[in-house]
Design a protein around this motif. Structure first.
Motif, mmCIF file in Angstrom:
data_model
loop_
_atom_site.group_PDB
_atom_site.id
_atom_site.type_symbol
_atom_site.label_atom_id
_atom_site.label_comp_id
_atom_site.label_asym_id
_atom_site.label_seq_id
_atom_site.Cartn_x
_atom_site.Cartn_y
_atom_site.Cartn_z
ATOM 1 N N ASP A 1 -7.007 4.745 -0.730
ATOM 2 C CA ASP A 1 -5.897 4.639 0.223
ATOM 3 C C ASP A 1 -5.218 5.970 0.498
ATOM 4 N N HIS B 1 -2.908 10.617 -3.934
ATOM 5 C CA HIS B 1 -1.796 10.174 -4.765
ATOM 6 C C HIS B 1 -1.180 11.383 -5.478
ATOM 7 N N THR C 1 6.252 8.679 -7.032
ATOM 8 C CA THR C 1 4.821 8.548 -6.737
ATOM 9 C C THR C 1 4.663 8.514 -5.223
ATOM 10 N N THR C 2 3.845 9.407 -4.722
ATOM 11 C CA THR C 2 3.619 9.547 -3.288
ATOM 12 C C THR C 2 2.176 9.200 -2.965
ATOM 13 N N VAL C 3 1.968 8.462 -1.883
ATOM 14 C CA VAL C 3 0.626 8.205 -1.360
ATOM 15 C C VAL C 3 0.586 8.798 0.040
ATOM 16 N N LYS D 1 -1.816 9.966 3.298
ATOM 17 C CA LYS D 1 -3.102 9.842 3.989
ATOM 18 C C LYS D 1 -3.186 10.894 5.079
ATOM 19 N N GLU E 1 2.605 8.142 4.870
ATOM 20 C CA GLU E 1 3.123 8.561 3.579
ATOM 21 C C GLU E 1 4.095 7.503 3.067
#
Length: 687
Positions: free
Chosen positions: A71, A74, A89-91, A93, A103
């Motif tokens: 996804d 991270h 915690t950041t995701v 793309k 984000e």
């Protein structure tokens, strides 16, 4: 407590972290104690993740971990700064060109408020939302959303996006960033070699934001004397990276100093201005001042002053001439000199910094290689432990404590600042050693102690109004944690200023001639500001600031627990009432900020007036009284013949309306003229 650090970390309130790195190496015990301050890395971080060390003042303080997943990218990020610090915690793309298309950020920010932030780009429409702002925009060109709760590795993402787009990229919600390669070097640690490049990003802060990229143009490190993020195992390379980075910074500073410092070889005459006599706290009408070289040679009624041949004459009718202002609570960083001088601040007292770096900066200023104020040196000492400040001067024994004081004296320091984790049993030794050397002693109130105890032991001065409130909450023992901010907010409203306890404490301050550095503007921001608001003190100038700096102001406050909003506001009101009572009781009040250079002092002076101190006395505190406290009133603090030529010209009369101090039109420090509009424009502040 701002120092102009990169706005990309503004929501972490990194601008509030004092630049407290100092030079003394406390050896193995220091390293072992520092480890206890590092939060544990969560067990679910993949073993394949790229892991980075977070260092504060050279000491381990946290981690960044980065790994790829289906996804997106991270990023886990956390550090501990005296019990404060983010954990997110950041995701993230990215599209095929490395530009973020979505984000999410979850966790807590620097002051432990909850974080949930989202960004998404779909069909050319960008949408973002966080606790402090939300919005949307249709994009026709690539743009990078600068998240309020950003992580250091995102600087690398931003740089890559700019480099792939002609070295510039639009920012969201607004603005533009440019990226320029400065230099490249080879580094080696334990036989491992790497070639890294230094880049400067402009558009995020007053000054360029520096970062290091590897040969793939991916994030490698951000390094600074006070805050560093670097891959685990590469920590020994920080010194060489800093050296290369400092060379670039100093070259920029020297260029600005050459361009923005105006010297008049035949002298300067300020004619027909109103003069604030800081010794009497009165305004004298239609005065003229003659400056030759770096000294004031004559002061008097305009019709009695002789103008030297060839001197530059500055007509000042309707304006007020004042001595240069003092900020008695500073932590000097890059471009603080520009911000301070533009605001009329010509002298600062630095209350905790890296000694080697601060002395080098002061030398560059004296040699006209950097624009800056006069700097009065105060050295910080803390104790080892999980809530130690980001400093290398950490003491656990009386011998270490006395040696630290002696070292500061040897370096030319005139004051010692005791910090929050110093063991109570070491406080008397520090005070004794400092006073034997003729040095002042001030500080926070260490854990397990009260302000009254510190005054009785010999503190000459106390930093921060919250420690005065805590004096009446002796059950709050852990004042080296965030409790020192939160408990006065929760309980300060109930303090009875007419109580015998308060009267007794004021009598103690009177008897010991203790001065107070209240930093009221810090607590106004923390107790009154709410997510999404520009703090009151910055509202008059927020529209002039660089975009990302302005955004950083939106998250500067504490988040009250449910039902406590009104209590926080009443607690600040009680703090202001206490400040007024202290003034009326004859306790000397200093003008100190521990916040953004320049602008914050204006607000501090306004708050002093709101607390009940007459504007003329507030100006006296920020000029003559400050110089007298530091025993420099023989040369500074008033506009008098024979004194050094530090003075400012204000459009208005701040002795009648203190907010006129924001209208400084010309500044002279050491006989050199600076034009605020010129200074501000070079760091992105609009006139």
């Amino acid at each position: 407590m701002q120092n102009g650090k990169s706005a990309i970390w503004s929501s972490l309130t990194l601008v509030a972290i004092a630049n407290l790195s100092l030079i003394i190496n406390c050896g193995k015990a220091k390293a072992e104690a520092s480890q206890s301050a590092v939060p544990a890395l969560p067990a679910d971080i993949p073993v394949t993740a790229d892991r980075y060390s977070v260092l504060m003042g050279g000491n381990p303080a946290g981690q960044q971990a980065v790994w790829a997943a289906p996804d997106g990218l991270h990023i886990f990020f956390q550090f501990n700064d005296r019990g404060r610090g983010p954990k997110t915690t950041t995701v993230l793309k990215l599209d095929g060109k490395g530009v973020p298309v979505s984000e999410t950020v979850d966790g807590n920010d620097y002051l432990k408020s909850p974080v949930h932030e989202i960004y998404a780009l779909e069909s050319g429409r960008a949408v973002w939302k966080s606790a402090i702002e939300q919005g949307s925009k249709t994009l026709t060109t690539p743009a990078v959303y600068v998240s309020i709760n950003s992580t250091p590795v995102e600087l690398g993402v931003l740089a890559q996006a700019a480099l792939g787009n002609g070295e510039k990229v639009a920012l969201l919600p607004e603005g533009e960033a440019s990226t320029e390669r400065v230099t490249e070097i080879n580094i080696e640690v334990s036989g491992r070699k790497k070639r890294v490049s230094l880049y400067a990003i402009r558009g995020l802060d007053f000054s360029p934001t520096y970062l290091w990229l590897d040969q793939r143009q991916s994030f490698f490190a951000v390094v600074d004397d006070w805050f560093t993020v670097i891959p685990e195992g590469w920590e020994p390379s920080v010194k060489i990276l800093l050296a290369a980075q400092d060379e670039a910074r100093q070259a920029r500073a020297a260029g600005l100093a050459a361009r923005l410092s105006h010297k008049e070889p035949n002298g300067v005459v300020f004619a027909h201005g109103n003069l604030f006599d800081s010794e009497s706290a009165r305004v004298l009408k239609d005065q003229s001042i003659v400056v030759v070289g770096n000294h004031i040679v004559s002061v008097g009624p305009s019709n009695h002053v002789n103008v030297p041949s060839g001197a530059e004459v500055i007509d000042a009718p309707g304006k007020t001439l004042l001595p240069g202002l003092w900020d008695m609570h500073s932590h000097v960083g890059d471009d603080d000199g520009i911000l301070n001088l533009a605001a009329g601040v010509t002298t600062v007292r630095d209350l905790g910094n890296d000694s080697e770096l601060l002395l080098a900066r002061r030398k560059r200023i004296e040699e006209s290689k950097e624009i800056g104020t006069r700097i009065v040196l105060a050295g910080l000492i803390d104790g080892r432990g999980p809530f130690q400040g980001p400093t290398k001067v950490l003491v656990s024994t009386e011998a270490e404590a006395r040696a630290a004081v002696d070292n500061y004296k040897r370096l030319g320091y005139v004051q010692i600042k005791i910090y929050s984790s110093v063991k109570p049993e070491l406080v008397p030794a520090i005070i004794d050693e400092a006073h034997k050397s003729g040095m002042r002693v001030s500080g926070h109130i260490p854990a397990e102690m009260t302000a009254a105890q510190c005054v009785e032991l010999g503190y000459d001065e106390i930093q921060h109004a919250n420690f005065l409130i805590l004096n009446f909450m002796p059950d709050v023992k852990n004042t080296n944690t965030i409790a020192r901010l939160i408990e006065p907010a929760k309980r300060g409203a109930g303090l009875d200023l007419s109580s015998p306890e308060v009267r007794s404490f004021i009598n103690l301050l009177q008897d010991h001639h203790t001065t107070l550095d209240l930093t009221l503007s810090v607590f106004e921001n923390q107790y009154l500001n709410r997510a999404g608001q520009v703090p009151r003190g910055y509202q008059p100038i927020a529209s002039r600031l660089p975009v990302q700096v302005r955004r950083g102001l939106l998250s500067s406050g504490l988040t009250p627990p449910d039902g406590m909003d009104d209590t926080y506001r009443k607690s600040f009101a009680k703090m202001m009432d206490l400040a007024g009572l202290l003034y009326r009781s004859g306790i000397p009040i200093e003008a100190g900020t521990d916040s953004m250079a320049g602008f914050a002092l204006h607000r501090e002076l306004e708050l002093d007036v709101q607390a009940g101190i007459p504007p003329s006395r507030v100006l006296q505190n920020a000029t003559f009284n400050a110089a007298r406290i530091m025993k420099l009133d023989g040369d500074l603090g008033s506009i008098s013949p024979g004194k050094l030529a530090d003075l400012i010209l204000v459009n208005g009369d701040p002795a009648a309306n203190i907010s006129d101090i924001r209208r400084t039109t010309l500044v002279m420090k050491d006989g050199i003229v600076y034009k605020p509009d010129e200074l501000y424009s070079t760091i992105g502040v609009m006139p």
